[in-house]
Structures are given as structure tokens and as C-alpha cells.
Design an enzyme around this catalytic site. Structure first.
Site, PDB file in Angstrom:
ATOM      1  N   ASP A 217       0.755  -1.149  -0.130  1.00 49.35           N
ATOM      2  CA  ASP A 217       0.035   0.070   0.175  1.00 49.35           C
ATOM      3  C   ASP A 217       0.774   1.357   0.036  1.00 49.35           C
ATOM      4  OD1 ASP A 217      -2.168   1.487   0.175  1.00 49.35           O
ATOM      5  OD2 ASP A 217      -3.187   0.435   1.737  1.00 49.35           O
TER       6      ASP A 217
ATOM      7  N   CYS B 248      -6.132   4.095  -3.354  1.00 54.25           N
ATOM      8  CA  CYS B 248      -6.280   2.486  -3.053  1.00 54.25           C
ATOM      9  C   CYS B 248      -7.569   1.485  -3.530  1.00 54.25           C
ATOM     10  CB  CYS B 248      -6.469   2.094  -1.286  1.00 54.25           C
ATOM     11  SG  CYS B 248      -5.218   3.103  -0.472  1.00 54.25           S
TER      12      CYS B 248
ATOM     13  N   ASP C  77       0.115   0.259  -4.823  1.00 55.10           N
ATOM     14  CA  ASP C  77      -1.254   0.432  -5.600  1.00 55.10           C
ATOM     15  C   ASP C  77      -1.291   2.084  -5.830  1.00 55.10           C
ATOM     16  OD1 ASP C  77      -1.340   1.508  -2.873  1.00 55.10           O
ATOM     17  OD2 ASP C  77      -3.459   1.156  -2.454  1.00 55.10           O
ATOM     18  N   ASN C  78      -0.402   2.959  -5.377  1.00 52.22           N
ATOM     19  CA  ASN C  78      -0.332   4.273  -5.823  1.00 52.22           C
ATOM     20  C   ASN C  78       0.768   4.639  -5.302  1.00 52.22           C
ATOM     21  OD1 ASN C  78      -3.006   4.034  -3.503  1.00 52.22           O
ATOM     22  ND2 ASN C  78      -0.866   5.378  -2.995  1.00 52.22           N
TER      23      ASN C  78
ATOM     24  N   HIS D 146     -11.108  -3.455   0.639  1.00 47.72           N
ATOM     25  CA  HIS D 146     -11.246  -1.887   0.281  1.00 47.72           C
ATOM     26  C   HIS D 146     -12.156  -1.780  -1.057  1.00 47.72           C
ATOM     27  CE1 HIS D 146      -9.901   2.209   0.903  1.00 47.72           C
ATOM     28  NE2 HIS D 146     -11.147   2.142   0.926  1.00 47.72           N
TER      29      HIS D 146
HETATM   30 CA   LIG Z   1      -3.001   3.041  -1.264  1.00 52.16          CA
END
Ligand SMILES: [Ca+2]
Ligand SMILES: [Ca+2]
Length: 466
Positions: free
Chosen positions: A34, A72, A278-279, A126
């Protein structure tokens, strides 16, 4: 005799229908980290040693132009569906509002289940927090982790927190066909150890599946490096550089444990192992995080869409290869389906925006099958990346900055100008304006598709196109 023949015939139908590729089917392990910056690993210039991840990169293809969505939720839905998050109503993180993928979305674990795989998610989901939208409703046989954002670990630490208004967040677990159940509160204490639990469950799953011999899909979505920052006490002062260094060290250790688990189970050669972020990294206010040479995480600049990406499949994907070709998180679903010989299961009743990159990964094709990336922040299109160019329709300088809209979109050449500060339209007095036309072709095509297949709204009960 007749009975036995009938029995054998029914068996052969069973195997033909269910597991035609079972014997050769590679396992798939996707480790998602993450808020991981492109520059958070040593091999891409990171300041904290990441020996296990660097070694893994050397055993497969390291993608230096791996593109994700801006937050996310959208990146996770892109991986699961191969569809632009704007289409599935999963384009932003929301708090307390209906959200997540409609059950109608056909996910990667659903596709793999249908192809005879055992499937598990350990970590952060999520993509929906109500029954009907949980991992076990979307193709996973089992799950353990958190439904929503890791931010929730901080809720009960705020003095005004009122569980009558917002329920105390929990760590959950569930099995397909049963309601998910609470395991324990998710707070600043359990935040420190959840990644270890995720890793231990993943190791156990790998060991069990290796014994049964049936192919599996493990989606291990770590909660690191997302705020609130906290880590396993074993990593206190691991590097002497502060909490961010401790967390990076923990991530590297955890990735190493999964690599070891695959080796120990004797299945490393028959497993496609994917590792990505994820980013981009958060770089403000947390004492660490690097997007490498790329500008500004959580924006439309490259730092917001280029993150760590690598894939290992021994003897299939060239070890030690490095590629700067454009690859997107969106591409995994169709690519994996093709690598497995299961492309026939990709839905045809909806737009799939991911492209098949199997020939590129296997080295049968030098170029990637992708030339552009659409950069959405929430439901707004901020930029289009096309070949080496980046065209910004809107800009923000950080997550908390105001949105600005230039009269003429701003164009950079991100290959020669990774910091995106040499604006080509002004500099060339519009000689580069032909790049607008390239963007126009992409947007015209996507726009027409969105008229034919209207985007699903967040939380909408959607049951299909006519
Ligand atoms: Ca994220
Ligand atoms: Ca579904």
C-alpha cells in the site's frame, strides 16, 4: 460394466469442463504493498536496503513504467476486473458512503475459481464493506483482513470517537458461502501486527495448497506503508533512520518470507509471483516515502501513477529483465487469463480496458500492447499518458492542493523530463500540439464506449447492460 463406463465418462466430462489445464496451471501470488513509492526500493534508488525485493526483481521482469490508479480503491478494482474504475463506480476512496464493486463485476478470483483454482485474500480488501460485496462474495474461497481503509485503525485513538455513530472497525475473516465474522478490533495496536498475521496465513495457505497440488491464487494485500504508521515491534529502530525505514525493512522481510514459502513448498517454478504498489508514496508529513525521479505522489504527475511493479515466472519470463514499456494494473486480469489459456472466460458483455500483455511478458513481443494510460483522480480525468508524452488537462500539486485547469493542456515528455517541468507546448510554440490529436483519438474511443456502456455509480445495484 455399463455403470463403470458411465462413471468414467462423467469423470472425463468433469475434468474437461473444470480443469482442462489443471496439471500445467501455474499458481498466482499477487503481493500488493500500500502507498508504495517507485523509489522506495533500493534497486530504484531507495535509501533503505531492500535486499529480498531487489533479489526478486533480478529473478523476473522489473517494470519501470508500471502504472496504477490514483488511490487504494480504484487500483484494487482495476486489478480485480481489468476495467477502468470510473466504469465500475470504484474511482475514489469514500468514508461511510455506499461503495464497492457491484456483485455483477466478474473478478480475477471469480475467473480463476471458474478455472479450478483455490483462492484466498489475506489483507486489505477496500472494495465494499457490506454482505454481497465482501471478498468471499467476489470469488475468494476465504479471506482474513480489513474491509476498508487502514485509516480506520486510527479512529478509536481520536478522543471524540463515537462507536454509536461509526462502529468500531474490526479485523474480519470469512469463508465462501458464510457470513464474515469479527476477529478483533482494528486499532493502533492490532495495526502493528496485522501484516505479520497476513504473512503467516499466506505461508500456511501456500503450504496446504502445495500438498493438495491444485492450483491456487493468493492475493496478499499488505497494509503497509499506509497511515497510521506503525510496525511490528521486531523492527523497532531496524535502520536507525526512523519509522519509515523500519516499515520498509518490515515490508522487505515479509516479501522474503513469501519467496521462502514458495521455495520451501517446491512450487516456485510453477508460480507467477507479482509484486506491486497501489499508488505513489505519501511524501508529506510522514518522514519518508520516495517516488524516485517522478513528480508528486497522489497527483496526476508520474509520482501518482508510476509505482513498483515486478513479476517472476521462472523459465517463462526472462530473469533479470528490465522494461520501460507501459504496463498498467488494469492489464493483469486479461494477461493472466491469457497466460493460463483461459482467455475464453474474459467477459464480452462489458468493456474490458486492460490489454493482454502475455506475449510481451513471455518475450515474444518486444513492445508492450499498451500505448496510453488515462489518469483519473476521483471521477475527473486529469491527464492522458500517451507513448512518452503526458498531457495534463488539469493539475494539482499535492493531495491537499487546489485543482487548476490550463486553457491548453500542458504537455511533457516524461522519458526525457521525469520531473515534468519542461512544458512543450509553450516551449515549441505549439509545434507539439499534434500530441493533442493523439490524445483526442484515445478519448473519442473511450467516450463512445462510455455512451454505449454507461458508467456504474458508486454503490449502485447494477445487474448488467441490455
Ligand atoms: Ca494506497
Ligand atoms: Ca462478481
Amino acid at each position: 460394466m455399463k455403470f463403470i463406463l458411465k462413471f468414467l465418462a462423467s469423470l472425463s466430462i468433469f475434468f474437461a469442463g473444470c480443469c482442462a489445464y489443471a496439471e500445467d496451471s501455474p499458481n498466482i501470488v499477487y503481493i500488493l504493498v500500500d502507498n508504495w513509492g517507485w523509489g522506495d526500493i533500493r534497486i530504484q534508488g531507495g535509501s533503505i536496503p531492500t535486499p529480498r525485493i531487489d533479489a526478486l526483481a533480478g529473478e523476473g521482469m522489473r517494470m519501470t513504467n508500471f502504472n496504477v490508479e490514483n488511490q487504494c480503491v480504484p487500483t484494487r478494482s482495476a486489478i480485480m476486473t481489468g476495467r477502468l474504475p470510473i466504469r465500475s463506480g470504484t474511482h475514489r476512496v469514500t468514508y461511510g458512503l455506499p461503495y464497492g464493486m457491484a456483485p455483477w463485476e466478474y473478478t480475477l478470483p471469480e475467473l480463476l475459481s471458474d478455472a479450478g483454482y483455490q483462492t484466498a485474500l489475506f489483507g486489505k480488501w477496500h472494495l465494499g464493506d457490506v454482505e454481497g460485496r465482501l471478498p468471499t462474495d467476489q470469488g475468494f474461497d476465504q479471506w482474513y483482513g480489513i474491509k476498508n481503509t487502514t485509516d480506520e485503525a486510527g479512529y478509536s485513538s481520536t478522543p471524540q470517537f463515537d462507536p454509536e455513530v461509526v462502529p468500531q472497525p474490526y479485523i474480519w475473516q470469512g469463508k465462501k458461502g458464510q457470513p464474515s465474522t469479527k476477529v478483533k478490533p482494528f486499532d493502533l495496536d492490532s495495526r502493528k501486527t496485522i501484516d505479520r498475521e497476513i504473512v503467516e496465513r499466506s505461508e500456511a495457505f501456500i503450504g496446504e495448497q502445495a500438498k493438495t497440488g491444485s492450483p491456487f491464487f493468493l492475493y496478499m494485500a499488505l497494509t503497509q506503508i499506509h497511515p497510521p504508521l506503525g510496525h511490528n515491534p521486531e523492527f523497532d529502530n531496524a535502520t536507525g533512520t526512523g519509522i519509515y525505514g523500519d516499515i520498509i525493512t518490515e515490508v522487505d522481510y515479509n516479501v522474503g518470507r513469501i519467496v521462502d514459502a514458495l521455495n520451501n513448498a517446491g512450487i516456485a517454478d510453477n508460480t507467477i509471483l507479482i509484486l506491486s504498489g497501489d499508488n505513489g508514496a505519501v511524501t508529506e508529513g510522514i518522514g519518508g516515502g520516495s517516488n524516485g525521479p517522478w513528480r508528486a505522489g497522489f497527483t496526476g504527475y508520474e509520482g501518482g501513477l508510476r509505482t513498483v511493479g515486478m513479476v517472476r515466472w521462472p523459465n517463462k519470463i526472462a530473469a533479470g529483465s528490465v522494461s520501460d514499456e507501459i504496463f498498467a494494473a488494469l492489464d493483469w486480469m486479461p494477461t493472466l487469463a491469457n497466460l493460463l489459456g483461459e482467455a475464453g472466460r474474459i467477459p464480452t458483455d462489458r468493456p474490458i480496458d486492460g490489454v493482454d500483455q502475455s506475449a510481451f511478458l513471455l518475450g515474444d513481443q518486444e513492445k508492450s500492447s499498451r500505448e496510453h494510460v488515462l489518469v483519473y483522480i476521483g471521477d475527473e480525468l486529469f491527464a492522458v499518458k500517451w507513448r512518452t508524452f503526458k498531457i495534463h488537462l488539469k493539475t494539482i500539486e499535492s493531495l491537499w492542493a487546489p485543482i487548476q485547469t490550463p486553457v491548453f493542456p500542458i504537455v511533457y515528455d516524461v522519458r526525457n523530463d521525469p520531473g515534468e517541468d519542461n512544458e512543450l507546448i509553450k516551449e515549441s510554440l505549439f509545434a507539439y500540439s499534434w500530441v493533442y490529436a493523439a490524445m483526442g483519438k484515445v478519448l473519442t474511443e473511450k467516450g463512445a464506449s462510455m455512451v454505449e456502456y454507461p458508467n456504474i455509480k458508486p454503490g449502485q445495484d447494477f445487474e448488467g447492460y441490455e
